[in-house]
Design a protein around this motif. Structure first.
Motif, mmCIF file in Angstrom:
data_model
loop_
_atom_site.group_PDB
_atom_site.id
_atom_site.type_symbol
_atom_site.label_atom_id
_atom_site.label_comp_id
_atom_site.label_asym_id
_atom_site.label_seq_id
_atom_site.Cartn_x
_atom_site.Cartn_y
_atom_site.Cartn_z
ATOM 1 N N ASP A 14 72.016 7.437 -47.384
ATOM 2 C CA ASP A 14 71.845 8.394 -48.461
ATOM 3 C C ASP A 14 73.149 9.159 -48.692
ATOM 4 O OD1 ASP A 14 70.658 9.838 -50.441
ATOM 5 O OD2 ASP A 14 69.689 11.283 -49.105
ATOM 6 N N PHE A 15 73.314 9.706 -49.904
ATOM 7 C CA PHE A 15 74.510 10.493 -50.209
ATOM 8 C C PHE A 15 74.517 11.751 -49.352
ATOM 9 C CE2 PHE A 15 76.374 14.043 -52.576
ATOM 10 C CZ PHE A 15 77.671 13.580 -52.719
ATOM 11 N N GLN A 16 75.668 12.120 -48.843
ATOM 12 C CA GLN A 16 75.806 13.313 -48.019
ATOM 13 C C GLN A 16 76.954 14.171 -48.521
ATOM 14 O OE1 GLN A 16 78.239 10.868 -44.514
ATOM 15 N NE2 GLN A 16 76.553 12.184 -44.000
ATOM 16 N N ASN A 17 76.747 15.487 -48.440
ATOM 17 C CA ASN A 17 77.801 16.400 -48.857
ATOM 18 C C ASN A 17 78.756 16.663 -47.699
ATOM 19 O OD1 ASN A 17 76.522 18.373 -47.192
ATOM 20 N ND2 ASN A 17 75.147 18.901 -48.889
ATOM 21 N N PHE A 18 79.738 17.523 -47.948
ATOM 22 C CA PHE A 18 80.768 17.779 -46.947
ATOM 23 C C PHE A 18 80.191 18.465 -45.717
ATOM 24 C CE2 PHE A 18 84.443 20.351 -45.369
ATOM 25 C CZ PHE A 18 85.218 19.278 -44.947
ATOM 26 N N GLY A 19 79.225 19.364 -45.927
ATOM 27 C CA GLY A 19 78.610 20.048 -44.794
ATOM 28 C C GLY A 19 77.838 19.102 -43.888
ATOM 29 N N GLU A 20 77.108 18.150 -44.479
ATOM 30 C CA GLU A 20 76.386 17.159 -43.679
ATOM 31 C C GLU A 20 77.353 16.264 -42.926
ATOM 32 O OE1 GLU A 20 72.317 15.968 -45.842
ATOM 33 O OE2 GLU A 20 74.076 15.732 -47.115
ATOM 34 N N PHE A 21 78.470 15.942 -43.563
ATOM 35 C CA PHE A 21 79.461 15.091 -42.900
ATOM 36 C C PHE A 21 80.032 15.781 -41.665
ATOM 37 C CE2 PHE A 21 83.935 13.863 -42.391
ATOM 38 C CZ PHE A 21 83.788 12.504 -42.142
ATOM 39 N N ASN A 330 70.101 28.020 -48.143
ATOM 40 C CA ASN A 330 68.776 27.878 -47.551
ATOM 41 C C ASN A 330 68.666 26.508 -46.907
ATOM 42 O OD1 ASN A 330 67.607 25.893 -49.551
ATOM 43 N ND2 ASN A 330 68.062 27.585 -50.951
ATOM 44 N N PRO A 331 67.701 26.321 -46.003
ATOM 45 C CA PRO A 331 67.586 25.045 -45.278
ATOM 46 C C PRO A 331 67.278 23.849 -46.162
ATOM 47 C CG PRO A 331 66.151 26.744 -44.321
ATOM 48 C CD PRO A 331 66.738 27.307 -45.555
ATOM 49 N N ALA A 332 66.737 24.091 -47.368
ATOM 50 C CA ALA A 332 66.407 22.973 -48.242
ATOM 51 C C ALA A 332 67.662 22.227 -48.686
ATOM 52 C CB ALA A 332 65.625 23.462 -49.461
ATOM 53 N N ARG A 333 68.779 22.928 -48.745
ATOM 54 C CA ARG A 333 70.056 22.282 -49.092
ATOM 55 C C ARG A 333 70.795 21.985 -47.790
ATOM 56 N NH1 ARG A 333 70.033 26.861 -52.628
ATOM 57 N NH2 ARG A 333 69.452 26.289 -54.764
ATOM 58 N N ARG A 334 70.633 20.779 -47.295
ATOM 59 C CA ARG A 334 71.235 20.409 -46.019
ATOM 60 C C ARG A 334 72.753 20.487 -46.102
ATOM 61 N NH1 ARG A 334 67.465 16.599 -47.110
ATOM 62 N NH2 ARG A 334 69.090 15.163 -47.789
ATOM 63 N N GLY A 335 73.355 21.111 -45.091
ATOM 64 C CA GLY A 335 74.799 21.245 -45.036
ATOM 65 C C GLY A 335 75.354 22.412 -45.827
ATOM 66 N N SER A 336 74.487 23.135 -46.556
ATOM 67 C CA SER A 336 74.988 24.238 -47.389
ATOM 68 C C SER A 336 75.489 25.393 -46.535
ATOM 69 C CB SER A 336 73.888 24.724 -48.328
ATOM 70 O OG SER A 336 72.760 25.185 -47.599
ATOM 71 N N LEU A 337 74.873 25.639 -45.394
ATOM 72 C CA LEU A 337 75.303 26.748 -44.550
ATOM 73 C C LEU A 337 76.715 26.517 -44.020
ATOM 74 C CD1 LEU A 337 74.745 29.392 -43.074
ATOM 75 C CD2 LEU A 337 73.651 28.073 -41.252
#
Length: 355
Positions: A14-21, A330-337
Protein backbone atom coordinates in the motif's frame (compact mmCIF):
# COMPACT_ATOMS: atom_id res chain seq x y z
CA UNK A 1 9.27 -14.39 5.55
CA UNK A 2 6.75 -16.48 7.55
CA UNK A 3 4.79 -19.08 5.62
CA UNK A 4 1.31 -17.57 5.70
CA UNK A 5 -1.21 -17.83 2.88
CA UNK A 6 -0.66 -15.28 0.13
CA UNK A 7 -3.35 -13.54 -1.95
CA UNK A 8 -3.74 -14.21 -5.64
CA UNK A 9 -1.01 -12.42 -7.53
CA UNK A 10 1.22 -12.12 -4.45
CA UNK A 11 1.52 -9.39 -1.84
CA UNK A 12 0.69 -5.83 -2.89
CA UNK A 13 2.20 -2.93 -0.98
CA UNK A 14 0.00 0.00 0.00
CA UNK A 15 1.06 3.64 -0.47
CA UNK A 16 2.89 5.02 2.55
CA UNK A 17 3.72 8.56 3.56
CA UNK A 18 7.02 9.82 4.92
CA UNK A 19 6.00 9.29 8.53
CA UNK A 20 5.09 5.64 7.91
CA UNK A 21 8.38 5.13 6.11
CA UNK A 22 10.38 6.46 9.06
CA UNK A 23 8.32 4.43 11.55
CA UNK A 24 8.90 1.23 9.55
CA UNK A 25 5.21 0.58 8.86
CA UNK A 26 4.56 -1.59 5.83
CA UNK A 27 0.97 -2.31 4.75
CA UNK A 28 0.35 -5.33 2.52
CA UNK A 29 -2.76 -6.90 1.05
CA UNK A 30 -4.15 -10.11 2.56
CA UNK A 31 -5.99 -13.13 1.14
CA UNK A 32 -9.00 -12.69 3.47
CA UNK A 33 -12.26 -12.04 1.62
CA UNK A 34 -14.81 -9.72 3.23
CA UNK A 35 -18.19 -8.73 1.82
CA UNK A 36 -20.22 -5.99 3.47
CA UNK A 37 -22.85 -7.38 5.86
CA UNK A 38 -22.25 -10.96 4.70
CA UNK A 39 -21.42 -13.45 7.45
CA UNK A 40 -19.01 -16.29 6.70
CA UNK A 41 -18.64 -19.60 8.51
CA UNK A 42 -15.32 -21.46 8.69
CA UNK A 43 -14.11 -20.22 5.34
CA UNK A 44 -10.90 -21.87 4.15
CA UNK A 45 -8.00 -19.52 3.50
CA UNK A 46 -5.28 -21.92 2.44
CA UNK A 47 -2.69 -24.45 3.58
CA UNK A 48 0.71 -23.46 4.88
CA UNK A 49 3.77 -25.62 5.49
CA UNK A 50 5.41 -24.35 8.69
CA UNK A 51 8.45 -26.64 8.63
CA UNK A 52 9.94 -29.28 10.88
CA UNK A 53 8.57 -30.33 14.25
CA UNK A 54 9.80 -28.62 17.40
CA UNK A 55 12.33 -30.82 19.22
CA UNK A 56 15.01 -30.30 21.85
CA UNK A 57 18.51 -29.79 20.49
CA UNK A 58 17.21 -28.85 17.02
CA UNK A 59 16.88 -25.29 15.80
CA UNK A 60 13.15 -24.46 15.59
CA UNK A 61 11.43 -23.33 12.42
CA UNK A 62 10.72 -19.65 11.71
CA UNK A 63 7.12 -19.82 12.94
CA UNK A 64 8.15 -21.25 16.31
CA UNK A 65 10.78 -18.54 16.66
CA UNK A 66 8.19 -15.88 15.86
CA UNK A 67 5.84 -17.26 18.52
CA UNK A 68 8.63 -17.44 21.09
CA UNK A 69 9.48 -13.78 20.34
CA UNK A 70 5.83 -12.81 20.80
CA UNK A 71 5.21 -11.65 17.23
CA UNK A 72 1.80 -10.09 16.60
CA UNK A 73 -0.54 -9.66 13.66
CA UNK A 74 -1.56 -6.08 12.95
CA UNK A 75 -4.51 -5.94 10.59
CA UNK A 76 -6.39 -2.98 9.14
CA UNK A 77 -9.94 -2.82 7.79
CA UNK A 78 -11.21 0.50 6.45
CA UNK A 79 -8.18 2.21 8.05
CA UNK A 80 -9.25 0.81 11.43
CA UNK A 81 -6.69 -1.42 13.24
CA UNK A 82 -7.71 -4.75 14.70
CA UNK A 83 -8.17 -5.10 18.44
CA UNK A 84 -8.04 -8.47 20.18
CA UNK A 85 -10.87 -9.29 22.56
CA UNK A 86 -10.00 -11.26 25.68
CA UNK A 87 -12.80 -12.42 27.96
CA UNK A 88 -11.53 -12.79 31.52
CA UNK A 89 -13.19 -11.21 34.54
CA UNK A 90 -14.04 -8.31 32.26
CA UNK A 91 -13.76 -7.79 28.52
CA UNK A 92 -10.63 -5.83 27.58
CA UNK A 93 -9.02 -5.04 24.26
CA UNK A 94 -5.40 -4.88 23.12
CA UNK A 95 -3.95 -3.84 19.78
CA UNK A 96 -3.32 -6.67 17.30
CA UNK A 97 -3.21 -10.35 18.23
CA UNK A 98 -0.34 -12.82 18.71
CA UNK A 99 0.77 -15.27 16.04
CA UNK A 100 0.51 -18.14 18.53
CA UNK A 101 1.17 -19.14 22.11
CA UNK A 102 3.48 -21.31 24.21
CA UNK A 103 1.77 -24.06 26.21
CA UNK A 104 2.35 -23.72 29.95
CA UNK A 105 3.10 -27.41 30.54
CA UNK A 106 4.53 -28.82 27.33
CA UNK A 107 6.42 -25.60 26.44
CA UNK A 108 5.51 -26.30 22.81
CA UNK A 109 4.53 -23.59 20.34
CA UNK A 110 1.01 -23.58 18.90
CA UNK A 111 -0.30 -21.34 16.14
CA UNK A 112 -3.58 -19.48 15.89
CA UNK A 113 -4.88 -20.84 12.60
CA UNK A 114 -8.49 -19.69 12.93
CA UNK A 115 -9.84 -16.20 13.62
CA UNK A 116 -13.28 -14.78 14.21
CA UNK A 117 -13.30 -11.44 12.42
CA UNK A 118 -15.97 -9.39 14.17
CA UNK A 119 -16.93 -6.15 12.40
CA UNK A 120 -19.48 -3.69 13.71
CA UNK A 121 -21.07 -1.14 11.41
CA UNK A 122 -23.28 1.92 11.76
CA UNK A 123 -25.82 2.80 9.09
CA UNK A 124 -25.47 6.27 7.59
CA UNK A 125 -28.33 8.56 8.54
CA UNK A 126 -30.80 9.27 5.74
CA UNK A 127 -28.93 6.74 3.57
CA UNK A 128 -30.11 3.22 4.53
CA UNK A 129 -28.09 1.59 1.73
CA UNK A 130 -24.76 2.86 3.10
CA UNK A 131 -22.94 1.85 6.28
CA UNK A 132 -19.65 2.67 7.95
CA UNK A 133 -17.37 0.33 9.87
CA UNK A 134 -17.02 1.53 13.47
CA UNK A 135 -15.27 -1.39 15.21
CA UNK A 136 -12.94 -4.20 14.14
CA UNK A 137 -12.05 -6.96 16.59
CA UNK A 138 -10.39 -10.34 16.14
CA UNK A 139 -10.77 -13.41 18.33
CA UNK A 140 -8.04 -16.00 17.57
CA UNK A 141 -8.34 -19.78 18.01
CA UNK A 142 -5.95 -22.67 17.61
CA UNK A 143 -7.80 -25.59 15.98
CA UNK A 144 -6.12 -28.81 14.91
CA UNK A 145 -7.80 -29.60 11.59
CA UNK A 146 -7.31 -33.13 10.24
CA UNK A 147 -7.70 -32.62 6.53
CA UNK A 148 -7.00 -34.06 3.13
CA UNK A 149 -5.94 -31.77 0.32
CA UNK A 150 -8.77 -31.21 -2.15
CA UNK A 151 -7.09 -30.74 -5.51
CA UNK A 152 -10.31 -30.59 -7.52
CA UNK A 153 -12.11 -28.35 -5.07
CA UNK A 154 -15.84 -28.34 -4.37
CA UNK A 155 -15.94 -24.56 -4.37
CA UNK A 156 -13.98 -21.55 -5.60
CA UNK A 157 -12.06 -21.22 -2.33
CA UNK A 158 -12.20 -24.72 -0.83
CA UNK A 159 -8.69 -26.18 -0.65
CA UNK A 160 -9.16 -29.17 1.71
CA UNK A 161 -11.68 -31.64 3.07
CA UNK A 162 -11.80 -31.37 6.87
CA UNK A 163 -12.27 -34.79 8.43
CA UNK A 164 -12.82 -33.75 12.05
CA UNK A 165 -15.14 -30.81 11.46
CA UNK A 166 -16.28 -28.65 14.30
CA UNK A 167 -19.89 -27.47 14.25
CA UNK A 168 -19.17 -24.19 12.47
CA UNK A 169 -17.18 -25.99 9.73
CA UNK A 170 -20.00 -28.43 8.94
CA UNK A 171 -21.78 -26.55 6.16
CA UNK A 172 -24.45 -29.26 5.88
CA UNK A 173 -26.04 -28.06 9.11
CA UNK A 174 -29.02 -25.82 8.47
CA UNK A 175 -28.53 -23.93 11.72
CA UNK A 176 -25.27 -22.13 11.11
CA UNK A 177 -23.23 -21.07 14.10
CA UNK A 178 -20.00 -19.14 14.37
CA UNK A 179 -16.97 -20.67 16.00
CA UNK A 180 -17.06 -20.60 19.80
CA UNK A 181 -14.69 -21.66 22.55
CA UNK A 182 -16.88 -24.66 23.40
CA UNK A 183 -16.71 -25.97 19.83
CA UNK A 184 -12.93 -25.70 19.66
CA UNK A 185 -12.33 -27.65 22.87
CA UNK A 186 -15.11 -30.22 22.49
CA UNK A 187 -14.20 -33.94 22.35
CA UNK A 188 -10.73 -33.25 23.77
CA UNK A 189 -9.65 -31.53 20.58
CA UNK A 190 -6.13 -30.14 20.91
CA UNK A 191 -4.56 -26.94 19.53
CA UNK A 192 -2.64 -26.79 16.26
CA UNK A 193 1.16 -27.27 16.68
CA UNK A 194 3.36 -24.80 14.81
CA UNK A 195 4.84 -27.30 12.37
CA UNK A 196 3.91 -29.30 9.28
CA UNK A 197 0.86 -28.61 7.13
CA UNK A 198 -1.66 -26.23 8.68
CA UNK A 199 -5.09 -25.31 7.37
CA UNK A 200 -6.05 -21.67 7.99
CA UNK A 201 -9.75 -20.82 8.38
CA UNK A 202 -11.80 -17.84 9.50
CA UNK A 203 -15.28 -16.61 10.38
CA UNK A 204 -16.71 -13.19 9.56
CA UNK A 205 -19.35 -11.74 11.87
CA UNK A 206 -21.18 -8.51 10.98
CA UNK A 207 -23.11 -6.71 13.71
CA UNK A 208 -24.96 -3.42 13.63
CA UNK A 209 -24.03 -0.96 16.39
CA UNK A 210 -26.58 1.84 16.63
CA UNK A 211 -24.90 3.50 19.63
CA UNK A 212 -21.37 3.83 18.24
CA UNK A 213 -20.99 6.56 15.62
CA UNK A 214 -18.23 6.82 13.05
CA UNK A 215 -16.71 9.89 14.75
CA UNK A 216 -16.22 7.91 17.99
CA UNK A 217 -14.87 4.69 16.51
CA UNK A 218 -11.28 5.34 17.72
CA UNK A 219 -12.33 5.63 21.35
CA UNK A 220 -11.87 1.93 22.13
CA UNK A 221 -8.33 1.93 20.74
CA UNK A 222 -7.23 5.04 22.61
CA UNK A 223 -8.64 3.85 25.96
CA UNK A 224 -8.32 0.07 25.38
CA UNK A 225 -11.99 -0.08 26.43
CA UNK A 226 -11.17 1.40 29.83
CA UNK A 227 -8.70 -1.36 30.65
CA UNK A 228 -7.29 1.13 33.19
CA UNK A 229 -10.20 2.58 35.23
CA UNK A 230 -10.69 6.34 35.22
CA UNK A 231 -10.30 6.39 39.02
CA UNK A 232 -6.65 5.37 38.62
CA UNK A 233 -6.03 8.26 36.22
CA UNK A 234 -7.58 10.77 38.63
CA UNK A 235 -5.61 9.29 41.52
CA UNK A 236 -2.37 9.72 39.55
CA UNK A 237 -3.27 13.32 38.68
CA UNK A 238 -4.11 14.27 42.27
CA UNK A 239 -1.01 12.47 43.55
CA UNK A 240 1.20 14.42 41.13
CA UNK A 241 -0.44 17.72 42.04
CA UNK A 242 -0.01 17.03 45.75
CA UNK A 243 3.69 16.23 45.28
CA UNK A 244 4.25 19.41 43.23
CA UNK A 245 2.49 21.58 45.81
CA UNK A 246 4.36 19.94 48.70
CA UNK A 247 7.80 20.34 47.09
CA UNK A 248 7.03 23.92 46.01
CA UNK A 249 5.97 24.79 49.56
CA UNK A 250 9.17 23.32 50.98
CA UNK A 251 11.37 25.28 48.55
CA UNK A 252 9.40 28.49 49.13
CA UNK A 253 9.76 28.09 52.91
CA UNK A 254 13.54 27.69 52.65
CA UNK A 255 13.91 30.66 50.29
CA UNK A 256 11.75 32.97 52.42
CA UNK A 257 13.64 32.00 55.54
CA UNK A 258 17.02 32.75 53.95
CA UNK A 259 15.84 36.02 52.40
CA UNK A 260 14.47 37.26 55.72
CA UNK A 261 17.76 36.49 57.38
CA UNK A 262 19.69 38.31 54.65
CA UNK A 263 17.45 41.36 54.75
CA UNK A 264 17.73 41.49 58.53
CA UNK A 265 21.53 41.42 58.27
CA UNK A 266 21.80 44.14 55.63
CA UNK A 267 19.28 46.44 57.35
CA UNK A 268 21.12 46.49 60.66
CA UNK A 269 23.13 49.53 61.71
CA UNK A 270 26.78 49.49 60.65
CA UNK A 271 29.29 50.03 63.45
CA UNK A 272 32.00 52.74 63.33
CA UNK A 273 34.69 50.07 63.11
CA UNK A 274 33.06 48.54 60.03
CA UNK A 275 32.69 51.98 58.45
CA UNK A 276 36.36 52.78 59.06
CA UNK A 277 37.59 49.50 57.65
CA UNK A 278 34.84 49.20 54.99
CA UNK A 279 34.17 45.67 56.08
CA UNK A 280 30.81 44.32 54.96
CA UNK A 281 30.72 40.60 54.79
CA UNK A 282 28.58 39.35 51.92
CA UNK A 283 27.08 35.92 52.01
CA UNK A 284 24.17 33.83 50.64
CA UNK A 285 22.60 35.10 47.38
CA UNK A 286 24.75 38.26 47.45
CA UNK A 287 27.75 36.16 46.44
CA UNK A 288 26.17 35.14 43.09
CA UNK A 289 23.90 38.07 42.25
CA UNK A 290 26.35 39.34 39.65
CA UNK A 291 26.94 35.92 38.08
CA UNK A 292 23.44 35.39 36.70
CA UNK A 293 24.08 36.98 33.29
CA UNK A 294 27.81 36.36 33.22
CA UNK A 295 29.00 34.07 30.42
CA UNK A 296 30.56 30.83 31.72
CA UNK A 297 34.30 30.41 31.44
CA UNK A 298 33.91 26.89 30.01
CA UNK A 299 32.38 26.74 26.51
CA UNK A 300 29.87 29.63 26.34
CA UNK A 301 28.74 28.22 22.99
CA UNK A 302 27.59 25.00 24.69
CA UNK A 303 25.32 26.97 27.02
CA UNK A 304 23.83 28.87 24.10
CA UNK A 305 23.21 25.65 22.17
CA UNK A 306 21.54 23.98 25.16
CA UNK A 307 19.27 26.97 25.78
CA UNK A 308 18.34 27.24 22.11
CA UNK A 309 17.68 23.52 21.71
CA UNK A 310 15.57 23.48 24.87
CA UNK A 311 13.44 26.33 23.58
CA UNK A 312 13.09 24.56 20.22
CA UNK A 313 11.95 21.30 21.84
CA UNK A 314 9.52 23.15 24.11
CA UNK A 315 8.02 24.99 21.15
CA UNK A 316 7.75 21.73 19.17
CA UNK A 317 6.00 19.95 22.04
CA UNK A 318 3.56 22.85 22.54
CA UNK A 319 2.47 23.01 18.90
CA UNK A 320 2.27 19.21 18.59
CA UNK A 321 -0.04 18.97 21.60
CA UNK A 322 -2.11 21.88 20.30
CA UNK A 323 -2.52 20.35 16.84
CA UNK A 324 -3.40 16.97 18.38
CA UNK A 325 -6.06 18.60 20.57
CA UNK A 326 -7.55 20.40 17.58
CA UNK A 327 -7.60 17.22 15.48
CA UNK A 328 -5.04 17.90 12.76
CA UNK A 329 -2.88 15.08 14.14
CA UNK A 330 -4.83 11.92 14.98
CA UNK A 331 -4.27 8.14 14.87
CA UNK A 332 -6.51 7.76 11.82
CA UNK A 333 -3.76 9.37 9.72
CA UNK A 334 -0.92 6.90 10.11
CA UNK A 335 2.48 8.56 10.31
CA UNK A 336 1.01 12.04 10.77
CA UNK A 337 2.40 12.41 14.29
CA UNK A 338 5.97 11.69 13.25
CA UNK A 339 5.67 13.98 10.24
CA UNK A 340 4.26 16.76 12.42
CA UNK A 341 7.13 16.42 14.89
CA UNK A 342 9.75 16.65 12.14
CA UNK A 343 8.14 19.64 10.41
CA UNK A 344 7.49 21.54 13.65
CA UNK A 345 11.01 20.84 14.90
CA UNK A 346 12.44 22.26 11.68
CA UNK A 347 10.18 25.33 11.82
CA UNK A 348 11.08 25.91 15.47
CA UNK A 349 14.72 26.34 14.49
CA UNK A 350 14.12 30.10 14.25
CA UNK A 351 13.13 30.09 17.92
CA UNK A 352 16.37 28.30 18.80
CA UNK A 353 18.39 30.83 16.80
CA UNK A 354 16.72 33.79 18.49
CA UNK A 355 17.19 32.36 22.00
Amino acid sequence: SLDFCQPEGGWRMDFQNFGEFLAGDRIQSSPYRLNMKVDMYCEQLGIGNLGREQQEGIHPNKMVEAIQKNYHHNWIVDNLPAATKYSTIRTSYIGGFPVGFIHDYTKKAYIYNHVNIEIQYHNVENEPDRARIVRFTVQPFSIKHDFATNAGGNGPFKVADIQNRIQSCNHKNRSKEHTRYEMVHANDRGPQPAHGGVLFTYDVIWTENVDLHWSSRWYIYLTMDNAIPAEIHWFSIWNSLFMVILLSAMIATILVRNLRRDFKYYKRLVTDEEKAESIIIEFSWKLVHADVFRAPNFSPLLLAVCCGTGAQLLCTAFWTILLSAIGFVNPARRGSLLMALIVLYALSGSVAGYV
